[in-house]
Design a protein around this motif. Structure first.
Motif, PDB file in Angstrom:
ATOM      1  N   TYR A 117      -5.723  22.784  90.460  1.00  0.00           N
ATOM      2  CA  TYR A 117      -5.729  22.426  91.885  1.00  0.00           C
ATOM      3  C   TYR A 117      -5.817  20.915  92.114  1.00  0.00           C
ATOM      4  O   TYR A 117      -5.247  20.394  93.069  1.00  0.00           O
ATOM      5  N   THR A 118      -6.502  20.215  91.228  1.00  0.00           N
ATOM      6  CA  THR A 118      -6.534  18.757  91.303  1.00  0.00           C
ATOM      7  C   THR A 118      -5.143  18.185  91.074  1.00  0.00           C
ATOM      8  O   THR A 118      -4.724  17.248  91.756  1.00  0.00           O
ATOM      9  N   ARG A 131      -2.877  18.639  94.123  1.00  0.00           N
ATOM     10  CA  ARG A 131      -3.214  17.610  95.116  1.00  0.00           C
ATOM     11  C   ARG A 131      -2.628  16.258  94.709  1.00  0.00           C
ATOM     12  O   ARG A 131      -2.059  15.540  95.533  1.00  0.00           O
ATOM     13  N   GLN A 154       0.249  14.254  96.807  1.00  0.00           N
ATOM     14  CA  GLN A 154      -0.159  12.992  97.427  1.00  0.00           C
ATOM     15  C   GLN A 154       0.565  11.774  96.844  1.00  0.00           C
ATOM     16  O   GLN A 154       0.399  10.664  97.342  1.00  0.00           O
TER      17      GLN A 154
END
Length: 138
Positions: free
Chosen positions: A113-114, A117, A121
């Motif tokens: 999940y990191t 992101r 981004q």
């Protein structure tokens, strides 16, 4: 000094590569589309699932899931076919990619999940857009 062996286990991988000398990899919209078509064909041929991606002008990030130990074969297909296309289009020769692709095996949900992101981004961090979802190649 020899390089560390690549982890080629079935599972989730963060894959990244950039143009030689950080040069532009995707010159126009057609280049992004051709790269995505090459990735889709390779996903089909090698039974790889593409979970997330971000194509920036001089590099790319892929979050892929391999069903077999074939990440290197998958990426050889992607990198070599796109390099042939781009070298021909740009009327250039020689190395296209900075080196062998970077990959990191994803061992837990937190990193998964990191990574999503981080990938989403990337255009925001580069100052290209201000919100997730605005950039067309992610």
């Amino acid at each position: 000094m020899s390089r560390r062996p690549r982890i080629d286990l079935a599972g989730y991988h963060h894959v990244m590569n950039r143009g030689v000398n950080c040069s532009t990899v995707f010159v126009d919209d057609d280049d992004y589309e051709v790269f995505l078509k090459i990735v889709c064909k390779a996903c089909n041929d090698y039974q790889v699932v593409l979970h997330d991606y971000c194509l920036m002008s001089n590099h790319f990030h892929l979050l892929v899931e391999t069903k077999m130990e074939n990440l290197s074969l998958f990426m050889k297909h992607v990198n070599s076919n796109y390099a042939i296309y781009a070298n021909k289009k740009q009327k250039r020769s020689g190395h296209f990619w900075q080196g062998r692709f970077y990959s990191r095996y994803i061992v837990n949900d937190t990193y998964y999940y990191t990574l999503i992101r981080y990938i989403e981004q990337n255009p925001i961090e580069a100052g290209i857009v201000s919100m997730v979802g605005e950039y067309p190649y992610t």
